[in-house]
Write a protein that holds these residues in place. Structure first.
Motif, PDB file in Angstrom:
ATOM      1  N   LYS A   1       6.646   9.149   7.095  1.00  0.00           N
ATOM      2  CA  LYS A   1       5.441   9.648   6.446  1.00  0.00           C
ATOM      3  C   LYS A   1       5.008   8.790   5.261  1.00  0.00           C
ATOM      4  O   LYS A   1       3.814   8.643   4.997  1.00  0.00           O
ATOM      5  CB  LYS A   1       5.647  11.099   5.999  1.00  0.00           C
ATOM      6  N   ASN A   2       5.973   8.250   4.529  1.00  0.00           N
ATOM      7  CA  ASN A   2       5.610   7.508   3.313  1.00  0.00           C
ATOM      8  C   ASN A   2       6.329   6.175   3.159  1.00  0.00           C
ATOM      9  O   ASN A   2       6.087   5.441   2.203  1.00  0.00           O
ATOM     10  CB  ASN A   2       5.856   8.374   2.074  1.00  0.00           C
ATOM     11  N   GLY A   3       7.233   5.852   4.076  1.00  0.00           N
ATOM     12  CA  GLY A   3       7.927   4.577   4.028  1.00  0.00           C
ATOM     13  C   GLY A   3       9.104   4.537   3.092  1.00  0.00           C
ATOM     14  O   GLY A   3       9.740   3.479   2.931  1.00  0.00           O
ATOM     15  N   LYS A   4       9.439   5.645   2.455  1.00  0.00           N
ATOM     16  CA  LYS A   4      10.569   5.664   1.529  1.00  0.00           C
ATOM     17  C   LYS A   4      11.854   5.304   2.265  1.00  0.00           C
ATOM     18  O   LYS A   4      12.133   5.830   3.338  1.00  0.00           O
ATOM     19  CB  LYS A   4      10.705   7.048   0.888  1.00  0.00           C
TER      20      LYS A   4
ATOM     21  N   LYS B   1       0.837  -1.189   0.000  1.00  0.00           N
ATOM     22  CA  LYS B   1       0.000   0.000   0.000  1.00  0.00           C
ATOM     23  C   LYS B   1       0.876   1.244   0.000  1.00  0.00           C
ATOM     24  O   LYS B   1       1.845   1.324   0.749  1.00  0.00           O
ATOM     25  CB  LYS B   1      -0.927   0.024   1.229  1.00  0.00           C
ATOM     26  N   THR B   2       0.541   2.203  -0.844  1.00  0.00           N
ATOM     27  CA  THR B   2       1.270   3.465  -0.914  1.00  0.00           C
ATOM     28  C   THR B   2       0.387   4.562  -0.343  1.00  0.00           C
ATOM     29  O   THR B   2      -0.759   4.713  -0.729  1.00  0.00           O
ATOM     30  CB  THR B   2       1.649   3.800  -2.368  1.00  0.00           C
ATOM     31  N   GLY B   3       0.928   5.304   0.585  1.00  0.00           N
ATOM     32  CA  GLY B   3       0.172   6.387   1.203  1.00  0.00           C
ATOM     33  C   GLY B   3       1.109   7.426   1.777  1.00  0.00           C
ATOM     34  O   GLY B   3       2.330   7.302   1.708  1.00  0.00           O
ATOM     35  N   GLN B   4       0.538   8.462   2.350  1.00  0.00           N
ATOM     36  CA  GLN B   4       1.320   9.571   2.883  1.00  0.00           C
ATOM     37  C   GLN B   4       0.672  10.094   4.167  1.00  0.00           C
ATOM     38  O   GLN B   4      -0.517  10.401   4.182  1.00  0.00           O
ATOM     39  CB  GLN B   4       1.393  10.713   1.854  1.00  0.00           C
ATOM     40  N   LEU B   5       1.443  10.139   5.248  1.00  0.00           N
ATOM     41  CA  LEU B   5       0.967  10.761   6.477  1.00  0.00           C
ATOM     42  C   LEU B   5       1.008  12.270   6.294  1.00  0.00           C
ATOM     43  O   LEU B   5       2.027  12.831   5.875  1.00  0.00           O
ATOM     44  CB  LEU B   5       1.866  10.351   7.646  1.00  0.00           C
TER      45      LEU B   5
ATOM     46  N   THR C   1      -3.842   1.333   7.971  1.00  0.00           N
ATOM     47  CA  THR C   1      -2.472   1.279   7.475  1.00  0.00           C
ATOM     48  C   THR C   1      -2.256   2.433   6.500  1.00  0.00           C
ATOM     49  O   THR C   1      -3.004   2.590   5.534  1.00  0.00           O
ATOM     50  CB  THR C   1      -2.191  -0.060   6.762  1.00  0.00           C
ATOM     51  N   ILE C   2      -1.238   3.242   6.775  1.00  0.00           N
ATOM     52  CA  ILE C   2      -0.951   4.397   5.927  1.00  0.00           C
ATOM     53  C   ILE C   2      -0.192   3.959   4.692  1.00  0.00           C
ATOM     54  O   ILE C   2      -0.519   4.337   3.568  1.00  0.00           O
ATOM     55  CB  ILE C   2      -0.125   5.449   6.708  1.00  0.00           C
ATOM     56  N   TRP C   3       0.838   3.165   4.888  1.00  0.00           N
ATOM     57  CA  TRP C   3       1.640   2.631   3.792  1.00  0.00           C
ATOM     58  C   TRP C   3       2.237   1.300   4.238  1.00  0.00           C
ATOM     59  O   TRP C   3       2.368   1.028   5.429  1.00  0.00           O
ATOM     60  CB  TRP C   3       2.726   3.615   3.332  1.00  0.00           C
ATOM     61  N   MET C   4       2.605   0.481   3.234  1.00  0.00           N
ATOM     62  CA  MET C   4       3.206  -0.813   3.518  1.00  0.00           C
ATOM     63  C   MET C   4       4.039  -1.212   2.310  1.00  0.00           C
ATOM     64  O   MET C   4       3.522  -1.249   1.191  1.00  0.00           O
ATOM     65  CB  MET C   4       2.131  -1.853   3.805  1.00  0.00           C
TER      66      MET C   4
ATOM     67  N   VAL D   1       7.813  -3.347   5.764  1.00  0.00           N
ATOM     68  CA  VAL D   1       7.712  -2.298   6.771  1.00  0.00           C
ATOM     69  C   VAL D   1       6.401  -1.565   6.508  1.00  0.00           C
ATOM     70  O   VAL D   1       5.948  -1.474   5.357  1.00  0.00           O
ATOM     71  CB  VAL D   1       8.897  -1.308   6.729  1.00  0.00           C
ATOM     72  N   ALA D   2       5.784  -1.062   7.576  1.00  0.00           N
ATOM     73  CA  ALA D   2       4.478  -0.422   7.439  1.00  0.00           C
ATOM     74  C   ALA D   2       4.267   0.587   8.550  1.00  0.00           C
ATOM     75  O   ALA D   2       4.928   0.536   9.600  1.00  0.00           O
ATOM     76  CB  ALA D   2       3.359  -1.469   7.466  1.00  0.00           C
ATOM     77  N   ALA D   3       3.345   1.499   8.324  1.00  0.00           N
ATOM     78  CA  ALA D   3       2.965   2.480   9.337  1.00  0.00           C
ATOM     79  C   ALA D   3       1.453   2.469   9.492  1.00  0.00           C
ATOM     80  O   ALA D   3       0.711   2.342   8.508  1.00  0.00           O
ATOM     81  CB  ALA D   3       3.442   3.878   8.967  1.00  0.00           C
TER      82      ALA D   3
END
Length: 805
Positions: A750-753, A151-155, A697-700, A687-689
């Motif tokens: 924020k984005n898992g980068k 999953k791609t996302g951004q806090l 889940t914001i991103w994974m 890894v995920a947030a």
């Protein structure tokens, strides 16, 4: 001299390939028959027939081989797309070998003996189309990223208004407990390292402890240590229970304490399961000197003693030792000249069968410790008792034994704690303001058979129990796995955090689990803050046992979808087929499939989605940073009368686990192909947030490469398992080192980068930490010592990184 095609040497090439295809085809045919009889895919049977006939035609140098092979390759491409779509890691291994052989068959020098001077037949064109289609399909899969777990996302925030850390106060640049604070949050307020500059991190210094696994050590000799930074020093422990104090800026050794464990020696460790030290604990009298008593007056400082600052270390030979944090000398006023014998009231056990692998909890007046018990050796193992000792004198203040949970009065000399009661081998979390200790609990042996478990063990096993700090009495308990038959003990340290909810701010405890649920409970009452539902699970235990009709599942979870036959994976069609046969030969009805004589698949497996590394939480941003892993295991129950036929126990995941005294032993191992690779398709680690305000889940993202675990050291990002924890910082950067490849990595929360990775000289299956040195710089520290059971490179390195001057 005759030049007839029948005697031409050029026919040798098609015939050699014909032999190869004949062997391949017969192998696929034999396996395909077995797989089809198990109710599996018919593809391998049909492909085996097609490839076998192609081999026969090539041996006869018949041009029809080209057309038949074109049909096999075309059908294989369609089948692969139907099963896995454009998933590169699953698609390419299905087609790569067949594609390569198709290229060979199209080469002019290969086709010429088959055509015998005639124009290219229809088969040549068909094979060309099939090869192009297979190649184009593989190429197209390079540009997709399928997988419901990605999953791609951004806090979109740097903080939640009004939220701050409620953890006990300490200097911003210190790390004075295993999880930085007794809250186990693994959150640092340091902010020098940011997403903008993390890529500049460079090695600051390296120190070698000299404690390297020896030939007589257990297979699982590990350096799972998270050092402390407090009192102006770094405190490191080693697998053989040595404690070393280092200068935080240079890594120079200040002092070293060697307990000279009495079990050391090549023969002494035979049969041991583990040799590890996850950390030490710190106590400072001055930290409590200004506390207010209930009457509003300052609490009196503890009586002056030679050790106002103490390091507590549990040893592999079952001692708890108190050291002067300044000098490394034993605190003579604690116990028997600096140590407490943890064998007291425990009863008999095999060497290595009982000791504490994890640091104790330390409160104002107490040092509290649990213990590791070797899994699946017998039903007569030591007690899982929790004991609280006076932090200054070492006198036993209370003991909580889940086999006798209501009586916490110190056990009299000569008495024995309840044998084989559930233990707590991981790390405590502590809330001294609430006066509560939080215990992630294991279960009663054996893991895979529960027919003889007691009511007390059933109540407290595989869950979280909260005890009163002063008395050891139970405040509440919440079970995460009912009648656990899958080794779902709670391995991670609970994390305490205040969470903003629609109903206001809640004082919560978060517990990560092997099955993938993260339970969020009110830490005062044990009531769910995030909903927990009971879900139906497979039934049908072996004779003498039972299964729970339902199991708890948190709404906040990383439980994977059930495995399917098409998820079986391999680098060639042959190990794929063998994994499918293994899969179809065993019982598998999804999560919580009961153990069986037939053999059952355990997924999530025994390492769990989350193990002892736990999770880290950011109380300001209100997020959790996690590293879920997905590795299937398999278990097979062995009747007691047949155990001797299986050979000796080698480790907790090798050989038969005898479960002496139980009606069944068990063979427990990872679900691997004959090549030693996981049978299930990648990715195996992420890894995920998670946004804690809404549980989403914001991103994974997939995480880690196969550089250090594959025959060819290519850093392909497949997503590999990680064993060890994470930490987050106010600077917006999180760190993880526990992957199977030898790296410490930094991520943008924020984005898992991935922002940076630092190459390590050995595996780092541990939890890194961060601190400020005397020079004012923020350092990131990791212990790189490897892990015996996981096969990562072992060593004795302590490495620090910082931004360049």
């Amino acid at each position: 001299m005759s030049t007839d095609g029948a005697s031409s040497p050029s026919r040798l090439l098609p015939r050699l390939l014909g032999v190869l295809l004949l062997i391949m085809g017969l192998a696929l045919l034999a396996g395909g028959v077995k797989l089809s009889m198990l109710g599996g895919s018919l593809y391998y049977l049909l492909a085996g027939i097609g490839i076998t006939l192609t081999g026969v035609l090539l041996l006869a140098t018949r041009r029809a081989a080209l057309g038949l092979y074109a049909l096999v390759l075309f059908a294989s491409t369609v089948w692969a797309l139907w099963e896995v779509g454009l998933d590169w890691w699953q698609l390419v291994p299905r087609l790569a070998l067949l594609f390569a052989l198709g290229i060979v068959m199209l080469l002019p020098w290969f086709r010429r003996p088959l055509l015998r001077g005639q124009a290219a037949p229809l088969g040549t064109g068909a094979l060309s189309v099939a090869v192009v289609l297979a190649g184009a399909t593989a190429l197209a899969s390079q540009f997709t990223n399928p997988g419901e777990m990605v999953k791609t996302g951004q806090l979109d925030r740097d903080a939640v208004p009004g939220m701050a850390s409620a953890a006990p106060t300490q200097a911003d640049g210190d790390w004075n407990s295993y999880g930085r604070s007794a809250f186990g949050d693994r959150y640092s307020p340091l902010a020098q390292i940011t997403p903008e500059n993390a890529h500049k991190l460079v090695p600051a210094w390296t120190y070698r402890t000299g404690d390297i696994p020896g030939p007589g050590d257990p297979g699982e000799t590990t350096a799972e240590n998270t050092p402390l930074k407090v009192n102006g020093m770094l405190y490191v422990c080693t697998p053989h229970s040595q404690v070393i104090a280092l200068d935080p800026d240079t890594g120079k050794e200040i002092w070293r304490f060697d307990p000279k464990i009495t079990t050391q020696g090549a023969e002494s460790f035979k049969g041991w399961a583990h040799m590890t030290c996850r950390g030490v604990s710190y106590h400072d009298d001055a930290a409590y000197a200004s506390e207010q008593s209930p009457t509003g007056t300052a609490s009196p400082a503890a009586a002056p003693n030679a050790c106002p600052k103490r390091i507590f270390v549990p040893t592999a030979d079952t001692r708890l030792i108190a050291l002067n944090a300044d000098t490394g000398k034993m605190c003579e006023d604690f116990g028997d000249k600096g140590q407490v014998d943890l064998r007291a009231n425990i009863g008999s056990f095999a060497p290595g069968g009982y000791y504490s692998t994890s640091p104790p909890a330390v409160t104002k007046n107490l040092v509290v410790i649990g213990g590791h018990v070797t899994d699946n050796v017998s039903i007569d193992e030591p007690s899982g008792v929790i004991r609280a000792f006076d932090v200054h004198t070492g006198k036993l203040v209370w003991n909580w034994d889940s086999g006798n949970p209501d009586d916490t009065t110190p056990l009299a000399e000569g008495k024995t704690y309840t044998r084989n009661s559930p233990n707590m081998w991981s790390m405590f979390a502590v809330d001294e303001k609430l006066g509560m200790l939080y215990l992630p609990m294991g279960n009663q042996m054996p893991d895979q058979y529960g027919g003889d478990r007691t009511d007390e063990s059933e109540k407290y096993a595989a869950g979280l129990t909260a005890l009163d700090i002063d008395t050891g009495h139970v405040k509440w308990t919440f079970q995460f796995t009912h009648h656990d038959l899958w080794d779902m003990d709670v391995g991670g340290q609970p994390s305490l955090i205040d969470i903003k909810t629609a109903a206001g701010v809640k004082q919560a405890v978060m517990a990560s689990t092997k099955q993938g649920s993260i339970y969020v409970l009110d830490r005062a009452t044990g009531q769910p803050v995030v909903p927990v539902n009971e879900i139906p699970v497979p039934q049908g235990a072996v004779a003498g046992d039972r299964t729970s009709p339902t199991q708890p599942k948190s709404d906040l979870n990383f439980m994977p979808p059930p495995l399917k036959e098409r998820d079986m994976w391999g680098v060639t069609p042959f190990d794929q087929m063998l994994c499918r046969i293994d899969f179809k030969s065993m019982r598998y009805d999804g999560p919580f499939t009961p153990p069986s004589l037939q053999g059952s698949i355990v997924y999530p497996g025994n390492f769990g989605v989350f193990d002892w590394g736990g999770i880290s939480v950011d109380p300001v941003r209100q997020i959790a940073f996690v590293n879920p892993s997905y590795m299937a295991f398999k278990s097979k129950l062995i009747p007691a009368a047949d155990i001797a036929k299986q050979g000796p126990r080698v480790s907790e995941t090798e050989g038969v686990q005898p479960n002496k005294g139980a009606p069944y032993g068990v063979i427990l191992e990872a679900l691997l192909s004959p090549m030693g690779l996981p049978c299930q398709a990648p990715a195996w680690g992420y890894v995920a947030a998670v946004d804690l305000t809404n549980h989403q889940t914001i991103w994974m993202h997939k995480n880690g490469t196969v550089r250090d675990s594959s025959p060819v050291p290519i850093p392909l990002t497949m997503g590999v398992p990680s064993l060890g924890g994470t930490f987050t910082t106010a600077g917006g950067v999180a760190f993880l080192s526990g992957t199977l490849d030898q790296y410490l990595r930094a991520y943008d929360v924020k984005n898992g980068k991935q922002l940076w990775e630092g190459r390590l000289p050995a595996g780092a299956q541990t939890t890194p930490m961060t601190y400020t040195g005397k020079d004012g710089k923020q350092y990131v520290l990791v212990m790189a010592g490897g892990h015996g059971s996981l096969g990562t490179k072992q060593g004795d390195y302590v490495m620090a990184f910082k931004l360049p001057d």
